[in-house]
Design a protein around this motif. Structure first.
Motif, PDB file in Angstrom:
ATOM      1  N   ASN B  47      11.192  26.208 135.289  1.00 45.16           N
ATOM      2  CA  ASN B  47      11.013  24.768 135.295  1.00 45.16           C
ATOM      3  C   ASN B  47       9.539  24.416 135.471  1.00 45.16           C
ATOM      4  N   ARG B  48       8.915  24.018 134.388  1.00 46.86           N
ATOM      5  CA  ARG B  48       7.533  23.524 134.379  1.00 46.86           C
ATOM      6  C   ARG B  48       6.604  24.303 135.317  1.00 46.86           C
ATOM      7  N   ALA B  49       6.527  25.586 135.083  1.00 45.16           N
ATOM      8  CA  ALA B  49       5.656  26.421 135.915  1.00 45.16           C
ATOM      9  C   ALA B  49       4.221  26.294 135.437  1.00 45.16           C
ATOM     10  N   SER B  50       3.324  26.089 136.362  1.00 41.90           N
ATOM     11  CA  SER B  50       1.897  26.060 136.038  1.00 41.90           C
ATOM     12  C   SER B  50       1.147  26.908 137.042  1.00 41.90           C
ATOM     13  N   PHE B  51       0.296  27.762 136.535  1.00 41.02           N
ATOM     14  CA  PHE B  51      -0.605  28.491 137.426  1.00 41.02           C
ATOM     15  C   PHE B  51      -1.667  29.147 136.574  1.00 41.02           C
ATOM     16  N   SER B  52      -2.724  29.604 137.219  1.00 39.82           N
ATOM     17  CA  SER B  52      -3.697  30.375 136.445  1.00 39.82           C
ATOM     18  C   SER B  52      -4.088  31.598 137.258  1.00 39.82           C
ATOM     19  N   VAL B  53      -4.388  32.649 136.525  1.00 39.84           N
ATOM     20  CA  VAL B  53      -4.743  33.907 137.162  1.00 39.84           C
ATOM     21  C   VAL B  53      -6.142  34.263 136.711  1.00 39.84           C
ATOM     22  N   GLU B  54      -6.981  34.586 137.672  1.00 37.28           N
ATOM     23  CA  GLU B  54      -8.358  34.899 137.330  1.00 37.28           C
ATOM     24  C   GLU B  54      -8.521  36.372 137.007  1.00 37.28           C
ATOM     25  N   GLU B  55      -9.595  36.662 136.321  1.00 36.30           N
ATOM     26  CA  GLU B  55      -9.838  38.040 135.924  1.00 36.30           C
ATOM     27  C   GLU B  55      -9.988  38.918 137.167  1.00 36.30           C
ATOM     28  N   GLY B  56      -9.330  40.065 137.146  1.00 36.51           N
ATOM     29  CA  GLY B  56      -9.436  41.003 138.257  1.00 36.51           C
ATOM     30  C   GLY B  56      -8.524  40.684 139.423  1.00 36.51           C
ATOM     31  N   GLU B  57      -7.732  39.646 139.273  1.00 34.37           N
ATOM     32  CA  GLU B  57      -6.869  39.229 140.384  1.00 34.37           C
ATOM     33  C   GLU B  57      -5.505  39.909 140.301  1.00 34.37           C
ATOM     34  N   VAL B  58      -4.917  40.167 141.461  1.00 34.42           N
ATOM     35  CA  VAL B  58      -3.522  40.599 141.495  1.00 34.42           C
ATOM     36  C   VAL B  58      -2.704  39.377 141.906  1.00 34.42           C
ATOM     37  N   PHE B  59      -1.936  38.876 140.953  1.00 36.78           N
ATOM     38  CA  PHE B  59      -1.164  37.667 141.186  1.00 36.78           C
ATOM     39  C   PHE B  59       0.300  38.052 141.265  1.00 36.78           C
ATOM     40  N   PRO B  82       9.389  30.430 124.899  1.00 37.81           N
ATOM     41  CA  PRO B  82       9.395  29.270 125.782  1.00 37.81           C
ATOM     42  C   PRO B  82      10.010  28.035 125.098  1.00 37.81           C
ATOM     43  N   THR B  83      10.631  27.188 125.874  1.00 33.16           N
ATOM     44  CA  THR B  83      11.170  25.942 125.328  1.00 33.16           C
ATOM     45  C   THR B  83      10.058  24.909 125.204  1.00 33.16           C
ATOM     46  N   SER B  84       9.191  24.858 126.215  1.00 37.49           N
ATOM     47  CA  SER B  84       8.017  23.997 126.093  1.00 37.49           C
ATOM     48  C   SER B  84       6.941  24.526 127.026  1.00 37.49           C
ATOM     49  N   GLY B  85       5.746  23.943 126.880  1.00 37.60           N
ATOM     50  CA  GLY B  85       4.639  24.381 127.707  1.00 37.60           C
ATOM     51  C   GLY B  85       3.748  25.354 126.967  1.00 37.60           C
ATOM     52  N   ASP B  90      -6.800  34.431 127.804  1.00 36.17           N
ATOM     53  CA  ASP B  90      -8.171  34.477 127.315  1.00 36.17           C
ATOM     54  C   ASP B  90      -8.493  33.260 126.469  1.00 36.17           C
ATOM     55  N   GLY B  91      -7.900  32.154 126.790  1.00 40.85           N
ATOM     56  CA  GLY B  91      -8.169  30.930 126.051  1.00 40.85           C
ATOM     57  C   GLY B  91      -7.356  30.735 124.789  1.00 40.85           C
ATOM     58  N   GLN B  92      -6.583  31.768 124.372  1.00 42.88           N
ATOM     59  CA  GLN B  92      -5.769  31.614 123.161  1.00 42.88           C
ATOM     60  C   GLN B  92      -4.357  31.193 123.560  1.00 42.88           C
ATOM     61  N   ASP B  93      -3.818  30.216 122.848  1.00 36.91           N
ATOM     62  CA  ASP B  93      -2.490  29.728 123.191  1.00 36.91           C
ATOM     63  C   ASP B  93      -1.407  30.581 122.531  1.00 36.91           C
ATOM     64  N   LEU B  94      -0.735  31.382 123.336  1.00 34.71           N
ATOM     65  CA  LEU B  94       0.302  32.268 122.810  1.00 34.71           C
ATOM     66  C   LEU B  94       1.506  31.511 122.272  1.00 34.71           C
ATOM     67  N   SER B  95       1.786  30.367 122.905  1.00 36.23           N
ATOM     68  CA  SER B  95       3.013  29.667 122.547  1.00 36.23           C
ATOM     69  C   SER B  95       2.963  29.146 121.113  1.00 36.23           C
ATOM     70  N   LYS B  96       1.762  29.010 120.557  1.00 30.66           N
ATOM     71  CA  LYS B  96       1.667  28.486 119.196  1.00 30.66           C
ATOM     72  C   LYS B  96       1.340  29.566 118.169  1.00 30.66           C
ATOM     73  N   MET B  97       1.280  30.806 118.627  1.00 33.42           N
ATOM     74  CA  MET B  97       0.837  31.868 117.730  1.00 33.42           C
ATOM     75  C   MET B  97       1.894  32.285 116.722  1.00 33.42           C
ATOM     76  N   ASP B  98       1.458  32.710 115.537  1.00 29.52           N
ATOM     77  CA  ASP B  98       2.416  33.302 114.602  1.00 29.52           C
ATOM     78  C   ASP B  98       2.674  34.745 115.030  1.00 29.52           C
ATOM     79  N   LYS B  99       3.636  35.355 114.350  1.00 26.25           N
ATOM     80  CA  LYS B  99       4.087  36.684 114.785  1.00 26.25           C
ATOM     81  C   LYS B  99       2.964  37.718 114.783  1.00 26.25           C
ATOM     82  N   ASN B 100       2.119  37.663 113.772  1.00 22.81           N
ATOM     83  CA  ASN B 100       1.083  38.698 113.663  1.00 22.81           C
ATOM     84  C   ASN B 100       0.052  38.602 114.778  1.00 22.81           C
TER      85      ASN B 100
END
Lengths: 285, 402
Positions: B47-59, B82-85, B90-100
């Motif tokens: 349910n509407r999860a938001s968070f960010s993980v920094e480089e080198g972090e163990v989250f 994902p249903t939404s979100g 690395d700044g690239q949006d996975l949710s909108k990516m094509d398969k390749n």
């Protein structure tokens, strides 16, 4: 009477429709069937007479014994059985018939596998394909095998080729079913792991799913080979050469002895093929 | 730690079932998971999860089973759509990516380690570890070299040609880890990676992961249902319940200031002595200055505060020692002005990061309070009472010191 309720409609010309369809296919695909009949028939004859029969029986028997020895994990049982069994067939003068039967079974199985495995893969990947093909497989397996002889003759005349055709229809379903089952049974974890590492569809199939499904598929192939062998006698009714023809003709002449000998030869062949294909499936480690 | 978020998840939602749109609307109206299940027949996984993980972090994402944590980690590499979100790697949006492109990201940036190991039983250990590179069509020689390196890193250099079934659970999961590391990904996704292992091996693997992490500095997203594991491994922890993230914070923040009853109940059972440090329970110390004050001032201060000893520091707050009330009284009687004469230096000291667990034995043997120092400078004192209170989970704990 009550039965008149059932007579509300005239007899449906189902048989006529099938006749019509067979006719259409025979005529319409003659361009395809005729060359198959000719070239494939020639090839089978070549394979039986110029390849298998060209091998001296001694060499053939020893080669089979060697294969049996190694696939069973260097045990002597099946190898010894092969030597004695095949010698008996030779001794009874059925060597040529045996070679014809081997040709029929080998080619029918090969074609069944070539057709069956891809169809099984398709079914495992597509729900729609699965829903469509499953009843067709049921139909293919439950329809009495003799029935396939009729269109086979219509398409290919008589001889070995229609025998192979009928055998293929009868023997393909297990390979299809087991391939489908084997791939569906691959653990979800492994499929997920494969996806997570970024495999393409074909990488997943060839590097994960097929290797994992291998033993199930091999079990299906074993069934297919045995079914193809069981078609030998039936196929002889439309002129396929081999041990089946001996069985059939002794039946017509009420010749119990000859029939039994030919039957035993088929059993020997069946046991050797079955044990060898089963052992191919055995895990090496 | 660099301040570059490598994983950024925004309003990530997964609804299982048919009426996805309706369920989403209801979610935005603030309806609960149960209400939505009743009304639409759809299950809210995340349910509407938001968070960010920094480089080198163990989250660490922690929650009980059914809390949606495994779904969440699979949304991040889109093993579950994902249903939404959005998911930014690395700044690239996975949710909108094509398969390749998605496949490329999975190959190069995200590697996953699974709870049940998910090793390929028909492949050797080496072939398993090389799998990720094999599908990238890396040459056999190179992929085996990298796989070997990864296996050596996890201590399995000697098992290259065994099959997974010949290895113990702990070793199998090392192979799982090596398989993920061989790709040299930026992010490791670890889905309950150690949960299937027995407790001793699990602890060993946690230590090793921390060791590896200190040298490799990967970004790790770790899923667990075990709070102790979360506290050991996590730089930050996100707590999940019913598909929602309830709280995100450092282990201390979660323990000290649980966001709600749920978190509080969760952390109740934790062994606080391993998590709390001297800084959490120390109090402001009463001191006198060695350069300015004499026994009289010391005595007066002690009288005011009702204590029987007082710490002595210099002008730079360096800890010098302590004086007791008895000695100060004696000195006043004899008219001794210099505090040095009665200064005692055998004061028990602990560093500001010392765990409560370790303070316990020191304070047990000590007649005077324990001084808390940081690089020789006095930061506070710990009295026996506050240690016990903290262990009981009810003491005043000063987060501003943390």
């Amino acid at each position: 009477m009550l039965n008149t309720i059932l007579d509300f409609a005239p007899k449906i010309p189902l048989a006529e429709w099938v006749d019509w369809l067979t006719g259409v296919i025979t005529d319409g695909f003659a361009f395809l069937f005729d060359p198959i009949k000719e070239h494939f028939g020639n090839f089978m004859e070549f394979f039986a007479e110029d390849v298998l029969m060209a091998i001296p029986p001694v060499i053939f028997i020893l080669a089979i014994a060697l294969i049996a020895f190694f696939v069973t994990g260097k045990k002597f049982g099946l190898a010894a059985f092969s030597i004695v069994g095949l010698w008996l067939v030779y001794n009874q003068g059925h060597w040529e018939n045996l070679m014809n039967t081997v040709t029929l079974v080998l080619l029918a199985s090969l074609i069944s596998i070539i057709i069956g495995v891809p169809i099984g893969i398709l079914m495992s990947k597509s729900k729609t394909a699965n829903a469509i093909i499953t009843p067709i497989l049921d139909f293919m397996q439950t329809m009495p095998a003799f029935v396939y002889l009729i269109p086979a003759v219509a398409f290919f005349g008589i001889g070995m080729v229609p025998g192979v055709f009928a055998s293929v229809i009868f023997a393909t379903p297990p390979t299809v079913r087991f391939t489908n089952l084997g791939i569906r049974q691959v653990s979800k974890d492994l499929v997920e792991a494969s996806d997570a590492f970024g495999t393409t569809g074909s990488q997943k199939l060839f590097k994960v799913e097929l290797p994992m499904a291998k033993s199930t598929i091999m079990a299906g192939i074993n069934q297919t080979v045995m079914l193809a062998l069981s078609m030998v006698v039936i196929a002889s009714m439309i002129g396929a050469k081999g041990l089946g023809r001996e069985v059939l003709s002794s039946l017509q002449r009420a010749d119990a002895g000859t029939g039994f000998v030919a039957g035993i030869a088929i059993v020997i062949l069946a046991i050797i093929i079955d044990r060898i294909t089963q052992n191919l499936n055995r895990d090496k480690d | 730690m660099k301040l570059l978020p490598i994983i950024e998840v925004k309003d990530l939602t997964k609804v299982f079932g048919k009426n996805k749109k309706q369920a989403l609307n209801l979610l935005n109206e603030g309806k609960s998971k149960e209400e939505i299940l009743k009304e639409t027949g759809s299950t809210v996984g995340v349910n509407r999860a938001s968070f960010s993980v920094e480089e080198g972090e163990v989250f660490v994402i922690m929650g009980l089973s059914g809390s949606g944590k495994s779904t969440l980690i699979r949304l991040i590499n889109r093993l579950i759509e994902p249903t939404s979100g959005s998911i930014l790697i690395d700044g690239q949006d996975l949710s909108k990516m094509d398969k390749n492109s998605l496949r490329e990201v999975r190959r190069k940036k995200l590697s996953m380690v699974f709870q049940q190991f998910a090793l390929f039983p028909h492949r050797t250990i080496l072939e398993n570890a090389a799998f990720g590179l094999e599908i990238q069509k890396v040459s056999k020689e190179e992929r085996e070299k990298k796989a070997k390196e990864a296996l050596e890193l996890v201590g399995l250099g000697g098992y290259l040609h065994q099959k997974p079934s010949q290895l113990s659970g702990g070793m199998q999961q090392r192979v799982g880890l090596a398989r993920a590391l061989a790709n040299d990904p930026k992010v490791l996704l670890m889905d309950e990676a150690f949960s299937a292992l027995d407790p001793l091996i699990r602890k060993e693997m946690q230590d090793e992961l921390l060791d590896l992490q200190s040298s490799m500095q990967k970004t790790i997203l770790f899923i667990t249902h075990d709070l102790d594991e979360a506290l050991r491994l996590g730089d930050r922890i996100a707590l999940m319940k019913d598909g929602s993230i309830v709280q995100i914070g450092t282990p201390e923040e979660i323990l000290m200031n649980p966001a709600n009853d749920y978190v509080e109940r969760f952390v109740e059972d934790v062994d606080r002595s391993k998590v709390l440090t001297a800084s959490h329970i120390m109090k402001r110390p009463e001191t006198i200055n060695i350069d300015k004050h004499g026994p009289r001032v010391a005595l007066e201060r002690m009288g005011e505060e009702g204590i029987s000893s007082i710490l002595v520091i210099d002008s730079k707050r360096n800890l010098k020692g302590y004086v007791t009330a008895e000695d100060a009284l004696e000195a006043r009687k004899n008219n001794v002005k210099d505090i040095h004469a009665i200064l005692q230096t055998d004061i028990p000291k602990v560093d500001i990061d010392t765990a409560l667990h370790d303070i316990f034995s020191i304070i047990y043997d000590s007649k005077v309070p324990v001084a808390v120092v940081e690089e020789g400078k006095l930061k506070g004192i710990i009295i026996r009472g506050s240690v016990i209170a903290a262990l009981a989970g009810e003491g005043e704990v000063n987060m501003e010191n943390a």
